[in-house]
Design a protein around this motif. Sequence first.
Motif, PDB file in Angstrom:
ATOM      1  N   SER A  86      12.529  -8.233  35.513  1.00 29.86           N
ATOM      2  CA  SER A  86      13.082  -9.149  36.246  1.00 29.86           C
ATOM      3  C   SER A  86      12.953 -10.568  35.475  1.00 29.86           C
ATOM      4  O   SER A  86      12.090 -10.715  34.390  1.00 29.86           O
ATOM      5  N   ILE A  87      13.632 -11.407  35.732  1.00 33.37           N
ATOM      6  CA  ILE A  87      13.306 -12.874  34.940  1.00 33.37           C
ATOM      7  C   ILE A  87      12.089 -13.379  34.919  1.00 33.37           C
ATOM      8  O   ILE A  87      11.379 -13.783  33.787  1.00 33.37           O
ATOM      9  N   ARG A  88      11.421 -13.136  36.142  1.00 32.03           N
ATOM     10  CA  ARG A  88       9.706 -13.667  35.965  1.00 32.03           C
ATOM     11  C   ARG A  88       8.838 -12.907  34.974  1.00 32.03           C
ATOM     12  O   ARG A  88       8.265 -13.428  34.360  1.00 32.03           O
ATOM     13  N   LYS A  89       9.135 -11.553  35.322  1.00 31.48           N
ATOM     14  CA  LYS A  89       8.347 -10.607  34.502  1.00 31.48           C
ATOM     15  C   LYS A  89       8.488 -10.807  32.827  1.00 31.48           C
ATOM     16  O   LYS A  89       7.932 -10.714  32.078  1.00 31.48           O
ATOM     17  N   GLU A 135      15.808 -11.103  30.094  1.00 31.09           N
ATOM     18  CA  GLU A 135      15.728  -9.923  30.940  1.00 31.09           C
ATOM     19  C   GLU A 135      16.523  -8.718  30.403  1.00 31.09           C
ATOM     20  O   GLU A 135      16.160  -7.546  30.823  1.00 31.09           O
TER      21      GLU A 135
END
Length: 200
Positions: free
Chosen positions: A55-58, A49
């Motif tokens: 974000s962590i997910r992206k 990140e």
Amino acid sequence: MNDKPYILCDVDGVCLDWCSKLPEYLLNHGIDNKKSMAAYAHGEYISPEELTGLSIRKAHQLLSEYNASEWIKYLVPYKDALQVVNLLKKEFNFIAVTSIGVDPECSRKRMMNLEFWFPGAFIDIKTVDIGESKLETLKQFKSTFFIDDSPQYVKEGKEAGHISIRLVRDKRLDLINTIRCNDFFEVGSKIEELKWMIKS
């Protein structure tokens, strides 16, 4: 697989510099690459990140795509690893244990990259997803050497019964008492010293 003993070895941060193509990749995706440039320049670990500003997910999604992209075939090796692995391969087989992702394209392109710089050294590759544990994978092998730069994975290597060697390429703190080497030349010396322990 021939009868040479094998060494389990991480790839990113150990043999290949994962950040070496990341600045170009991020720039091509319209993402600020200053953090990735700094990570490449100074060899410091920076979280996904932080590297991407996402974000962590992206960040995980973007870096998973990087790991399966054409860029991953052209990562630059560490010069100490380039020299020492190509010497050790005369006596040992290497098996990559890498958290590059489980997409078959990651494995295929990773092996192409390894074979270019370390021809004939790596006879197999075992992959886990980014950030996932390597413990169950490491448990599949009888006791041998395991080389990694991640304190967490070095800990898992010891838990799996291997002679865990931490190649210290950044300032992360160790989680256990283990063998520490500052470069691959030290790794090679340590393996030469302890190889009697894995030969049956």
